[in-house]
Motif scaffolding. Sequence first.
Motif, PDB file in Angstrom:
ATOM      1  N   THR A 148      73.461  64.105  43.552  1.00 13.09           N
ATOM      2  CA  THR A 148      73.663  65.319  43.843  1.00 13.09           C
ATOM      3  C   THR A 148      74.976  65.835  43.147  1.00 13.09           C
ATOM      4  OG1 THR A 148      72.971  65.060  46.282  1.00 13.09           O
ATOM      5  CG2 THR A 148      74.512  66.907  45.907  1.00 13.09           C
ATOM      6  N   ALA A 149      75.767  65.011  42.722  1.00 11.60           N
ATOM      7  CA  ALA A 149      76.874  65.558  41.873  1.00 11.60           C
ATOM      8  C   ALA A 149      76.507  65.956  40.438  1.00 11.60           C
ATOM      9  CB  ALA A 149      78.069  64.574  41.864  1.00 11.60           C
ATOM     10  N   GLY A 150      75.559  65.112  39.891  1.00  9.27           N
ATOM     11  CA  GLY A 150      74.970  65.246  38.691  1.00  9.27           C
ATOM     12  C   GLY A 150      73.923  66.357  38.677  1.00  9.27           C
ATOM     13  N   GLY A 151      73.422  66.843  39.720  1.00 13.19           N
ATOM     14  CA  GLY A 151      72.770  67.931  39.743  1.00 13.19           C
ATOM     15  C   GLY A 151      73.369  69.367  39.683  1.00 13.19           C
ATOM     16  N   LYS A 152      74.763  69.140  40.499  1.00 14.16           N
ATOM     17  CA  LYS A 152      75.452  70.122  40.495  1.00 14.16           C
ATOM     18  C   LYS A 152      76.239  70.452  39.197  1.00 14.16           C
ATOM     19  CE  LYS A 152      79.570  71.812  43.123  1.00 14.16           C
ATOM     20  NZ  LYS A 152      80.640  71.485  44.355  1.00 14.16           N
ATOM     21  N   MET A 153      76.441  69.404  38.477  1.00 13.52           N
ATOM     22  CA  MET A 153      77.094  69.435  37.143  1.00 13.52           C
ATOM     23  C   MET A 153      75.892  70.122  36.207  1.00 13.52           C
ATOM     24  SD  MET A 153      78.242  65.991  34.766  1.00 13.52           S
ATOM     25  CE  MET A 153      79.446  65.494  36.145  1.00 13.52           C
ATOM     26  N   ARG A 183      69.007  65.477  43.056  1.00 15.77           N
ATOM     27  CA  ARG A 183      69.285  66.330  41.816  1.00 15.77           C
ATOM     28  C   ARG A 183      68.982  67.646  42.034  1.00 15.77           C
ATOM     29  NH1 ARG A 183      67.100  61.842  37.190  1.00 15.77           N
ATOM     30  NH2 ARG A 183      68.803  60.149  38.219  1.00 15.77           N
ATOM     31  N   GLY A 184      67.706  67.708  42.792  1.00 18.39           N
ATOM     32  CA  GLY A 184      67.357  69.379  43.080  1.00 18.39           C
ATOM     33  C   GLY A 184      68.385  69.922  44.047  1.00 18.39           C
ATOM     34  N   LYS A 185      68.803  69.100  44.986  1.00 17.63           N
ATOM     35  CA  LYS A 185      70.074  69.791  46.164  1.00 17.63           C
ATOM     36  C   LYS A 185      71.150  70.100  45.401  1.00 17.63           C
ATOM     37  CE  LYS A 185      72.440  68.519  50.258  1.00 17.63           C
ATOM     38  NZ  LYS A 185      73.591  68.251  49.965  1.00 17.63           N
ATOM     39  N   GLY A 186      71.517  69.392  44.375  1.00 15.30           N
ATOM     40  CA  GLY A 186      72.770  69.699  43.732  1.00 15.30           C
ATOM     41  C   GLY A 186      72.854  70.743  42.943  1.00 15.30           C
ATOM     42  N   PHE A 187      71.500  70.835  41.986  1.00 15.47           N
ATOM     43  CA  PHE A 187      71.446  71.820  41.092  1.00 15.47           C
ATOM     44  C   PHE A 187      71.350  73.273  41.991  1.00 15.47           C
ATOM     45  CE2 PHE A 187      68.087  74.824  39.010  1.00 15.47           C
ATOM     46  CZ  PHE A 187      68.661  74.957  37.895  1.00 15.47           C
ATOM     47  N   ALA A 190      74.455  74.763  43.210  1.00 20.06           N
ATOM     48  CA  ALA A 190      75.492  75.372  42.139  1.00 20.06           C
ATOM     49  C   ALA A 190      74.909  76.665  41.839  1.00 20.06           C
ATOM     50  CB  ALA A 190      75.396  74.295  40.850  1.00 20.06           C
ATOM     51  N   ILE A 191      73.546  76.794  41.490  1.00 25.35           N
ATOM     52  CA  ILE A 191      72.876  77.866  40.957  1.00 25.35           C
ATOM     53  C   ILE A 191      73.120  78.956  42.215  1.00 25.35           C
ATOM     54  CG2 ILE A 191      70.740  78.886  40.568  1.00 25.35           C
ATOM     55  CD1 ILE A 191      71.737  77.469  38.306  1.00 25.35           C
ATOM     56  N   ALA A 192      73.111  78.700  43.401  1.00 29.41           N
ATOM     57  CA  ALA A 192      73.116  79.733  44.551  1.00 29.41           C
ATOM     58  C   ALA A 192      74.439  80.440  44.438  1.00 29.41           C
ATOM     59  CB  ALA A 192      73.015  79.039  45.829  1.00 29.41           C
ATOM     60  N   THR A 193      75.472  79.805  43.691  1.00 25.21           N
ATOM     61  CA  THR A 193      76.733  80.770  43.627  1.00 25.21           C
ATOM     62  C   THR A 193      76.732  81.557  42.534  1.00 25.21           C
ATOM     63  OG1 THR A 193      77.607  78.998  41.977  1.00 25.21           O
ATOM     64  CG2 THR A 193      77.958  78.567  44.301  1.00 25.21           C
ATOM     65  N   ALA A 228      66.259  79.678  30.869  1.00 27.04           N
ATOM     66  CA  ALA A 228      66.414  78.123  30.935  1.00 27.04           C
ATOM     67  C   ALA A 228      65.512  77.242  31.751  1.00 27.04           C
ATOM     68  CB  ALA A 228      68.004  78.030  31.532  1.00 27.04           C
ATOM     69  N   VAL A 229      65.748  75.746  31.579  1.00 28.28           N
ATOM     70  CA  VAL A 229      64.931  75.132  32.282  1.00 28.28           C
ATOM     71  C   VAL A 229      65.631  73.623  32.636  1.00 28.28           C
ATOM     72  CG1 VAL A 229      62.906  73.301  32.172  1.00 28.28           C
ATOM     73  CG2 VAL A 229      62.916  75.510  31.139  1.00 28.28           C
ATOM     74  N   PHE A 230      65.751  73.325  33.951  1.00 26.12           N
ATOM     75  CA  PHE A 230      66.384  72.119  34.390  1.00 26.12           C
ATOM     76  C   PHE A 230      65.463  71.167  34.703  1.00 26.12           C
ATOM     77  CE2 PHE A 230      68.087  69.729  38.015  1.00 26.12           C
ATOM     78  CZ  PHE A 230      68.869  68.609  37.207  1.00 26.12           C
ATOM     79  N   ALA A 231      65.405  70.018  34.233  1.00 26.23           N
ATOM     80  CA  ALA A 231      64.535  68.933  34.383  1.00 26.23           C
ATOM     81  C   ALA A 231      65.104  67.919  35.179  1.00 26.23           C
ATOM     82  CB  ALA A 231      63.790  68.393  33.344  1.00 26.23           C
ATOM     83  N   HIS A 232      64.537  67.242  36.231  1.00 32.18           N
ATOM     84  CA  HIS A 232      65.240  66.260  36.989  1.00 32.18           C
ATOM     85  C   HIS A 232      65.463  64.840  36.077  1.00 32.18           C
ATOM     86  CE1 HIS A 232      64.343  67.915  41.343  1.00 32.18           C
ATOM     87  NE2 HIS A 232      65.014  69.032  40.532  1.00 32.18           N
ATOM     88  N   ASN A 233      64.831  64.926  35.078  1.00 30.84           N
ATOM     89  CA  ASN A 233      65.197  63.796  33.982  1.00 30.84           C
ATOM     90  C   ASN A 233      64.778  64.133  32.536  1.00 30.84           C
ATOM     91  OD1 ASN A 233      62.288  63.361  33.706  1.00 30.84           O
ATOM     92  ND2 ASN A 233      62.523  61.070  34.058  1.00 30.84           N
ATOM     93  N   ASP A 234      65.469  63.362  31.764  1.00 28.14           N
ATOM     94  CA  ASP A 234      65.217  63.750  30.206  1.00 28.14           C
ATOM     95  C   ASP A 234      63.711  63.572  29.790  1.00 28.14           C
ATOM     96  OD1 ASP A 234      67.955  63.934  29.843  1.00 28.14           O
ATOM     97  OD2 ASP A 234      68.158  62.023  29.473  1.00 28.14           O
TER      98      ASP A 234
END
Length: 313
Positions: A148-153, A183-187, A190-193, A228-234
Amino acid sequence: MKSLFKGLFLALIASVFMAGCSLDQTSKGSDESSKNSGSTDEKVKIGLSISTLNNPFFVTLKEGAEKKAKEEGIDITTVDAQNDPAKQVSDVEDLIQKGIDVLLINPTDSAAITAAIESANNAGIPVITVDRSAEGGEVVAHIASDNTAGGKMAGEYLAEALGESGKVIELEGIPGSSAARERGKGFNEAIATASGIEVVAKQPANFDRSQGLSVMENLLQSNKDIQAVFAHNDEMALGAVEALKAAGLENVIVVGFDATDDAVKAVEEGTMAATVAQKPDLIGQQAVDTAIQVKKGTKVEKFIPVELELIKK
């Protein structure tokens, strides 16, 4: 004559006494040898069930665990579920039959793995989850980065890179896996702000590079104006990079998760903007170390975190 009998009697007593001492010493030596032999021969047997070895992240995790096991002189058996929850349950049953002492599980599906964990529980085998958590069964410890912290990061980085405004696509991991959910939750938190940022599309690509490519190609049909694109893994991020390049959209910011060798190279070359670095080798090593402690009866923490870091150019 009496003197002769007396001498023979005393000699007999002495002989019996010496024999008794000798037998006692032999018995003690034998017992001690047996104890030493038992402590030397007894090895901790660890079973490691990996969700898939078709992902460089989990290959590195496996190698870290096996390296630590070798250093400690203990046995480890690794099985590959090939991203199939049913196969993973079957694999775990096989490990139980082999008489493992501790089970390490990296779940393919956090809910489906419950049956396998309960089987280990019923067999009296302690279970430790690795990287991904489980929704059921008794688990003595969970070793992972804070997803979660990583997704937020990742979300905070994208918000800053976009200047608080832009359209984003999210490539999700395997539905039902804790990593994808967290990861989706953290991301998204963060985006919601950032009120000017909109996630215009999100779809699972199952942590797979080829699926990341095909899903991204499909999503671009109606979303070519993304920034932009955010992917849950590389792996999915690298697939997205290929799709964006083919569509002539190479300026789109792409952020991944795991910091695999290919992704770090892509960041250095500028084809990816950033990746959230986990340390899979350390997760594997920590899992084996924790298994040893559990086997010894040492109390361990329920959650053992492994630090994260944002890798960017």
